[in-house]
Design a protein around this motif. Structure first.
Motif, PDB file in Angstrom:
ATOM      1  N   GLU A  17       0.872  -1.277  -0.072  1.00 21.20           N
ATOM      2  CA  GLU A  17      -0.060  -0.165   0.080  1.00 21.20           C
ATOM      3  C   GLU A  17       0.784   1.199   0.099  1.00 21.20           C
ATOM      4  O   GLU A  17       0.656   2.015  -0.787  1.00 21.20           O
ATOM      5  N   GLU A  18       1.941   1.221   0.748  1.00 20.89           N
ATOM      6  CA  GLU A  18       2.610   2.324   1.148  1.00 20.89           C
ATOM      7  C   GLU A  18       3.407   2.718  -0.236  1.00 20.89           C
ATOM      8  O   GLU A  18       3.583   3.777  -0.769  1.00 20.89           O
ATOM      9  N   ARG A  19       4.063   1.743  -0.905  1.00 20.64           N
ATOM     10  CA  ARG A  19       4.895   1.677  -2.028  1.00 20.64           C
ATOM     11  C   ARG A  19       3.872   2.111  -3.486  1.00 20.64           C
ATOM     12  O   ARG A  19       4.384   3.004  -4.195  1.00 20.64           O
ATOM     13  N   THR A  20       2.650   1.725  -3.322  1.00 20.79           N
ATOM     14  CA  THR A  20       1.765   2.045  -4.239  1.00 20.79           C
ATOM     15  C   THR A  20       1.470   3.426  -4.307  1.00 20.79           C
ATOM     16  O   THR A  20       1.401   4.213  -5.327  1.00 20.79           O
ATOM     17  N   LEU A  21       1.188   3.958  -3.390  1.00 24.73           N
ATOM     18  CA  LEU A  21       0.685   5.418  -2.945  1.00 24.73           C
ATOM     19  C   LEU A  21       1.963   6.145  -3.137  1.00 24.73           C
ATOM     20  O   LEU A  21       1.653   7.561  -3.944  1.00 24.73           O
ATOM     21  N   ASP A  22       3.386   5.663  -3.174  1.00 26.55           N
ATOM     22  CA  ASP A  22       4.284   6.514  -3.400  1.00 26.55           C
ATOM     23  C   ASP A  22       4.550   6.959  -4.812  1.00 26.55           C
ATOM     24  O   ASP A  22       5.061   7.787  -5.181  1.00 26.55           O
ATOM     25  N   TYR A  23       3.673   6.087  -5.686  1.00 25.16           N
ATOM     26  CA  TYR A  23       3.983   6.423  -7.057  1.00 25.16           C
ATOM     27  C   TYR A  23       2.666   7.209  -7.494  1.00 25.16           C
ATOM     28  O   TYR A  23       2.443   7.476  -8.762  1.00 25.16           O
ATOM     29  N   ARG A  24       2.052   7.783  -6.846  1.00 23.27           N
ATOM     30  CA  ARG A  24       0.981   8.478  -7.004  1.00 23.27           C
ATOM     31  C   ARG A  24      -0.231   7.785  -7.639  1.00 23.27           C
ATOM     32  O   ARG A  24      -1.065   8.120  -8.599  1.00 23.27           O
ATOM     33  N   ALA A  25      -0.174   6.213  -7.361  1.00 24.15           N
ATOM     34  CA  ALA A  25      -1.446   5.469  -7.957  1.00 24.15           C
ATOM     35  C   ALA A  25      -2.346   5.363  -6.723  1.00 24.15           C
ATOM     36  O   ALA A  25      -2.013   5.729  -5.520  1.00 24.15           O
ATOM     37  N   ALA A  26      -3.704   4.970  -6.890  1.00 22.50           N
ATOM     38  CA  ALA A  26      -4.463   5.063  -5.916  1.00 22.50           C
ATOM     39  C   ALA A  26      -4.604   3.356  -5.503  1.00 22.50           C
ATOM     40  O   ALA A  26      -4.204   2.446  -5.910  1.00 22.50           O
ATOM     41  N   PHE A  27      -4.985   3.525  -4.019  1.00 23.70           N
ATOM     42  CA  PHE A  27      -4.909   1.949  -3.493  1.00 23.70           C
ATOM     43  C   PHE A  27      -6.148   1.862  -2.493  1.00 23.70           C
ATOM     44  O   PHE A  27      -6.362   2.837  -1.740  1.00 23.70           O
ATOM     45  N   LEU A  28      -6.782   0.602  -2.557  1.00 22.86           N
ATOM     46  CA  LEU A  28      -7.960   0.532  -1.687  1.00 22.86           C
ATOM     47  C   LEU A  28      -8.045  -0.979  -1.158  1.00 22.86           C
ATOM     48  O   LEU A  28      -7.525  -1.710  -2.186  1.00 22.86           O
ATOM     49  N   ARG A  29      -8.683  -1.253  -0.221  1.00 25.39           N
ATOM     50  CA  ARG A  29      -8.735  -2.705   0.176  1.00 25.39           C
ATOM     51  C   ARG A  29     -10.366  -3.010   0.129  1.00 25.39           C
ATOM     52  O   ARG A  29     -11.211  -2.231   0.361  1.00 25.39           O
ATOM     53  N   ALA A  30     -10.339  -4.343  -0.149  1.00 25.33           N
ATOM     54  CA  ALA A  30     -11.853  -4.806  -0.306  1.00 25.33           C
ATOM     55  C   ALA A  30     -11.783  -6.001   0.310  1.00 25.33           C
ATOM     56  O   ALA A  30     -10.977  -6.916   0.492  1.00 25.33           O
ATOM     57  N   THR A  31     -13.148  -6.471   0.427  1.00 21.57           N
ATOM     58  CA  THR A  31     -13.357  -7.970   1.057  1.00 21.57           C
ATOM     59  C   THR A  31     -14.214  -8.415   0.113  1.00 21.57           C
ATOM     60  O   THR A  31     -14.889  -7.731  -0.778  1.00 21.57           O
ATOM     61  N   PRO A  32     -14.527  -9.985   0.185  1.00 24.49           N
ATOM     62  CA  PRO A  32     -15.149 -10.363  -0.903  1.00 24.49           C
ATOM     63  C   PRO A  32     -16.607  -9.775  -1.070  1.00 24.49           C
ATOM     64  O   PRO A  32     -16.986  -9.557  -2.233  1.00 24.49           O
ATOM     65  N   GLU A  33     -17.219  -9.753  -0.101  1.00 19.49           N
ATOM     66  CA  GLU A  33     -18.685  -9.074  -0.022  1.00 19.49           C
ATOM     67  C   GLU A  33     -18.799  -7.729  -0.515  1.00 19.49           C
ATOM     68  O   GLU A  33     -19.589  -7.266  -1.157  1.00 19.49           O
ATOM     69  N   LEU A  34     -17.838  -6.742  -0.378  1.00 14.29           N
ATOM     70  CA  LEU A  34     -17.824  -5.420  -0.842  1.00 14.29           C
ATOM     71  C   LEU A  34     -17.152  -5.155  -2.027  1.00 14.29           C
ATOM     72  O   LEU A  34     -16.959  -3.973  -2.804  1.00 14.29           O
ATOM     73  N   ALA A  50     -17.525  -5.751  -5.458  1.00 12.70           N
ATOM     74  CA  ALA A  50     -18.109  -5.216  -6.362  1.00 12.70           C
ATOM     75  C   ALA A  50     -18.670  -3.654  -6.055  1.00 12.70           C
ATOM     76  O   ALA A  50     -18.343  -2.725  -6.920  1.00 12.70           O
ATOM     77  N   THR A  51     -18.818  -3.648  -5.028  1.00 18.75           N
ATOM     78  CA  THR A  51     -19.299  -2.187  -4.782  1.00 18.75           C
ATOM     79  C   THR A  51     -18.213  -1.246  -4.711  1.00 18.75           C
ATOM     80  O   THR A  51     -18.116   0.045  -5.352  1.00 18.75           O
ATOM     81  N   GLN A  52     -17.087  -1.647  -4.168  1.00 21.84           N
ATOM     82  CA  GLN A  52     -15.916  -0.864  -4.241  1.00 21.84           C
ATOM     83  C   GLN A  52     -15.356  -0.872  -5.892  1.00 21.84           C
ATOM     84  O   GLN A  52     -14.774   0.432  -5.956  1.00 21.84           O
ATOM     85  N   ILE A  53     -15.318  -1.829  -6.435  1.00 22.54           N
ATOM     86  CA  ILE A  53     -15.086  -1.316  -7.837  1.00 22.54           C
ATOM     87  C   ILE A  53     -15.707  -0.320  -8.546  1.00 22.54           C
ATOM     88  O   ILE A  53     -15.154   0.369  -9.190  1.00 22.54           O
ATOM     89  N   ALA A  54     -17.224  -0.394  -8.190  1.00 21.18           N
ATOM     90  CA  ALA A  54     -18.096   0.403  -8.895  1.00 21.18           C
ATOM     91  C   ALA A  54     -17.617   1.946  -8.622  1.00 21.18           C
ATOM     92  O   ALA A  54     -17.560   2.777  -9.285  1.00 21.18           O
ATOM     93  N   ALA A  55     -17.427   1.815  -7.124  1.00 27.61           N
ATOM     94  CA  ALA A  55     -17.213   3.215  -6.614  1.00 27.61           C
ATOM     95  C   ALA A  55     -15.937   3.864  -7.294  1.00 27.61           C
ATOM     96  O   ALA A  55     -15.769   5.083  -7.490  1.00 27.61           O
ATOM     97  N   ALA A  56     -14.768   2.821  -7.366  1.00 27.19           N
ATOM     98  CA  ALA A  56     -13.478   3.329  -7.786  1.00 27.19           C
ATOM     99  C   ALA A  56     -13.672   3.866  -9.224  1.00 27.19           C
ATOM    100  O   ALA A  56     -12.992   4.619  -9.851  1.00 27.19           O
ATOM    101  N   LEU A  57     -14.298   3.241  -9.959  1.00 30.21           N
ATOM    102  CA  LEU A  57     -14.577   3.203 -11.517  1.00 30.21           C
ATOM    103  C   LEU A  57     -15.192   4.786 -11.671  1.00 30.21           C
ATOM    104  O   LEU A  57     -14.946   5.530 -12.387  1.00 30.21           O
ATOM    105  N   ALA A 107     -20.947  -2.124 -11.393  1.00 31.02           N
ATOM    106  CA  ALA A 107     -20.233  -0.923 -12.179  1.00 31.02           C
ATOM    107  C   ALA A 107     -21.280  -0.246 -13.194  1.00 31.02           C
ATOM    108  O   ALA A 107     -22.266  -0.956 -13.691  1.00 31.02           O
ATOM    109  N   ASP A 108     -21.372   1.030 -13.222  1.00 28.39           N
ATOM    110  CA  ASP A 108     -22.382   1.821 -13.899  1.00 28.39           C
ATOM    111  C   ASP A 108     -21.702   2.089 -15.194  1.00 28.39           C
ATOM    112  O   ASP A 108     -20.732   2.704 -15.276  1.00 28.39           O
ATOM    113  N   GLY A 109     -22.155   1.388 -16.357  1.00 24.90           N
ATOM    114  CA  GLY A 109     -21.623   1.606 -17.523  1.00 24.90           C
ATOM    115  C   GLY A 109     -21.701   0.430 -18.486  1.00 24.90           C
ATOM    116  O   GLY A 109     -22.440  -0.737 -17.850  1.00 24.90           O
TER     117      GLY A 109
END
Ligand code: SF4
Lengths: 224, 489
Positions: free
Chosen positions: A49-66, A68-75, A107-109
């Protein structure tokens, strides 16, 4: 003699004239071939996480239940941020043929599966791509794609401007040697460390040139 | 069979000669204060980034040592490794070509492009294709070659020469780059400002259509694995990925010294290279491919293996270690001579300390006789080199070789030759050299009121046009530390 024979003969003569000292013991690999943690260890997930953020990429954590929701939000978030996404069109979201469709179920699209017949020009009309990965390297903040069916062919993750990549916690290794030991050299591979960037102007790093200008890494943990 | 004379790179083709000697070219560069400002700012940035990411690797020295040994091992069995590479690439439906020199490589690539019917090609930055002058050869055949790396694009649009291995346009600052874009990009926004982000976006728009429509791409390679036939290209912008995956045909030109024995060797170089070159833990994109993959990427793949003076370099047991170079450019960024003269002064696509030892070996010393003198022998290049190439020792060795060749030719040593031979003798052994440095304070001896006003010939040719600050006391390293505060190199 063919060029091949000439070049090989020149090299043989060059070596014979002044033979190199042979390395009987072979190469001394005294460097670390393993990190301190087993793949998927919490410390490695945090480091990734730390190293990914260092490159100014976004990083998020997800669990199996959430997931699809998180991918939709990230999109939605990534597309809103995209400079030439065009606010009113329906976003077109590319997925490799073997991706778990449940991941993009919210995902919306329009979801477009890449059946490997889409031309580069058609791929250029896609707003985002969602893939899995082969593994990730915590120390360097790298994800590796190897062309498996849930990752797709190389151009599919290159042309769309937003790449969302899902990494399973157990796919996260510590070091570069651990990664190479798990990869198959015969597959076409792309190591991705942050979004496309350049340091060509006054050696100042600027994100976003020809590759996707946004990279979002989604770490999936808690899979039974 | 009697050994043939060394097969040097040809003189009349490619980028190993721009025609000027180092002193002539350096004198011109030293008069350009904008160039010096651009270089100082850029190299200071990269030096501090590099040392930060190197410091966090606990086994850096072990990696360097392994890198050195892997390369030495590869050189010692180069014929068998090249044959193995050829076999593996061929087995995966790639086609391998061999080129004795630049002329032959250019002909091979031109013929391949002509055979596809394409009139234009996109290119990924590649030292090998610059070395052979491929763009000029393609141009002569009516084929337009588009450089796609941002810095290469700046150089190409500016009708200029590259001056750094990694950042060929390092001599240009942002406002110069904006001016080039405004002048040369037909569809650019006339209100373009000089923010690096805005300039990068202009390049993206300029090249997008070219990428999407390109039928043929030309690349170099950072590494090739003999065991598996895998080719590796390390890059940042994604222009490499575009070229390596979108076109139908991919042609890769690679020096024969780039081959690595086995897949696991990459674990060493993928750690050494990015940290040494751009000062990043990992560069944004690394692409690897093995021959042709059905349904993914170019369906025709050609690999051109290039000699062009490399076998001649290999024949010199003391000089051959320069073939270990992975073109990271760390030695340029720490070199006090490079920082003052810039890359063009070296008169070759390979500038800086590595250029000073590589170019004369590829072309023969007689063709580039001043290059081995383009150094203060301070040793900073050796310390940063990720594969531990002892550049100062090779420089001294090449000076001695030059003297020797001259003596054989003229039957009589010149004064300069005697002085250089003495330095060479002193440097043969590290301990001897340390004593000479400690007791003579070479720079100090020559200084007047704290400035070095003259260096011994042939370096005098450029010190006479610009004073160098003298090392205050002892060694060059201390002076560097003092004049570059906060810069650990
Ligand atoms: S000589 Fe060493 S430091 Fe210089 S470019 Fe080559 S690998 Fe890098």
């Amino acid at each position: 003699m063919s060029a091949r024979q000439v070049v090989l003969e020149r090299i043989r003569q060059a070596l014979a004239a002044d033979p190199p000292t042979p390395t009987d013991q072979g190469v001394a690999r005294t460097y670390r071939t393993k990190g301190r943690h087993e793949p998927g260890a919490t410390a490695l997930l945090d480091l990734l996480e730390e190293r990914t953020l260092d490159y100014r990429a976004a990083f998020l954590r997800a669990t199996p239940e959430l997931l699809a929701t998180q991918i939709a939000a990230a999109l939605a978030d990534g597309l809103a941020r995209a400079q030439d996404g065009g606010g009113h069109v329906i976003p077109r979201i590319l997925v490799p043929p073997g991706l778990d469709r449940q991941w993009v179920s919210e995902a919306d699209g329009e979801i477009v599966a890449d059946d490997a017949t889409l031309t580069p020009a058609t791929l250029d009309t896609m707003h985002a791509v969602v893939t899995a990965c082969a593994l990730a390297i915590a120390e360097t903040g790298t994800i590796v794609l190897d062309g498996s069916s849930d990752q797709g062919r190389r151009m599919a993750t290159l042309i769309p401007d937003l790449h969302i990549c899902v990494v399973h916690g157990r796919q996260v290794v510590g070091t570069v040697p651990e990664a190479l030991a798990r990869l198959d050299a015969s597959r076409p591979m792309t190591f991705i460390s942050g979004p496309s960037a350049t340091s060509d102007i006054e050696l100042d790093r600027v994100e976003g040139v020809h590759g996707p200008r946004q990279l979002i890494v989604v770490l999936l943990t808690g899979v039974p | 069979m009697t050994p043939d004379p060394p097969a040097y790179a040809p003189h009349d083709v490619g980028g190993l000669h721009t025609g000027m000697t180092f002193p002539e070219a350096a004198r011109a560069a030293l008069g350009d204060s904008q160039l010096r400002r651009n270089l100082r700012a850029a190299t200071a940035t990269i030096r501090s980034k590099r040392s930060a990411v190197v410091a966090e690797v606990e086994d850096w020295e072990e990696l360097r040592e392994a890198g050195k040994q892997i390369k030495a091992d590869a050189m010692s069995r180069l014929p068998e490794l090249l044959e193995q590479l050829e076999e593996q690439v061929t087995a995966r439906h790639g086609v391998v070509h061999w080129a004795r020199d630049a002329t032959e490589a250019n002909r091979i690539v031109t013929d391949l492009v002509v055979a596809t019917g394409a009139r234009e090609v996109v290119k990924v930055k590649s030292m090998a294709t610059q070395e052979i002058g491929l763009n000029e050869a393609l141009d002569a055949a009516g084929i337009a070659a588009y450089e796609t790396d941002l810095a290469e694009l700046i150089v190409q649009l500016g009708h200029d020469f590259p001056s750094h291995i990694l950042v060929p346009a390092i001599h240009r600052n942002r406002s110069e780059i904006r001016d080039i874009f405004l002048r040369e990009m037909p569809d650019v926004d006339p209100g373009l400002d000089d923010e690096p982000r805005v300039l990068a976006m202009a390049a993206r728009r300029h090249l997008r259509r070219k990428f999407l429509e390109a039928r043929v791409a030309i690349s170099g390679a950072n590494f090739a694995v003999a065991e598996t036939g895998t080719l590796v290209v390390v890059e940042s912008e994604g222009n490499g990925r575009m070229c390596l995956t979108l076109p139908e045909t991919l042609i890769t030109v690679m020096g024969i010294e780039k081959v690595l024995p086995q897949w696991t060797d990459l674990e060493v170089f993928l750690q050494l290279l990015p940290r040494s070159s751009t000062g990043e833990r990992m560069n944004p994109y690394t692409s690897m491919w093995t021959g042709v993959t059905p349904g993914d990427g170019p369906q025709a793949f050609h690999l051109v293996l290039l000699d062009n003076g490399r076998s001649a370099t290999l024949a010199d047991e003391r000089g051959r270690e320069v073939l270990h170079c992975i073109r990271c450019s760390a030695c340029l960024n720490v070199c006090p001579v490079y920082e003052r003269t810039g890359g063009h002064a070296y008169g070759s696509v390979y500038p800086g300390p590595i250029g000073a030892v590589l170019t004369p070996q590829l072309t023969g010393i007689a063709t580039s006789p001043t290059l081995p003198y383009a150094s203060t022998l301070c040793g900073a290049c050796y310390e940063v080199c990720p594969v531990k190439i002892d550049i100062p020792s090779v420089l001294v060795h090449l000076r001695a070789r030059h003297v020797e060749e001259q003596r054989r030719e003229h039957q009589m040593p010149t004064a300069e030759a005697i002085a250089m031979a003495a330095t060479a003798w002193a440097m043969e052994q590290p301990r001897r050299w340390a004593r000479v440095q400690r007791f003579s304070r070479l720079g100090r001896l020559l200084s007047r009121r704290g400035r070095i006003t003259r260096l011994p010939p042939p370096l005098s040719a450029w010190t006479s046009s610009r004073d160098l600050p003298a090392p205050p006391e002892q060694t060059f390293r201390e002076w560097w530390a003092e004049t570059h505060p906060g810069d650990p190199n």
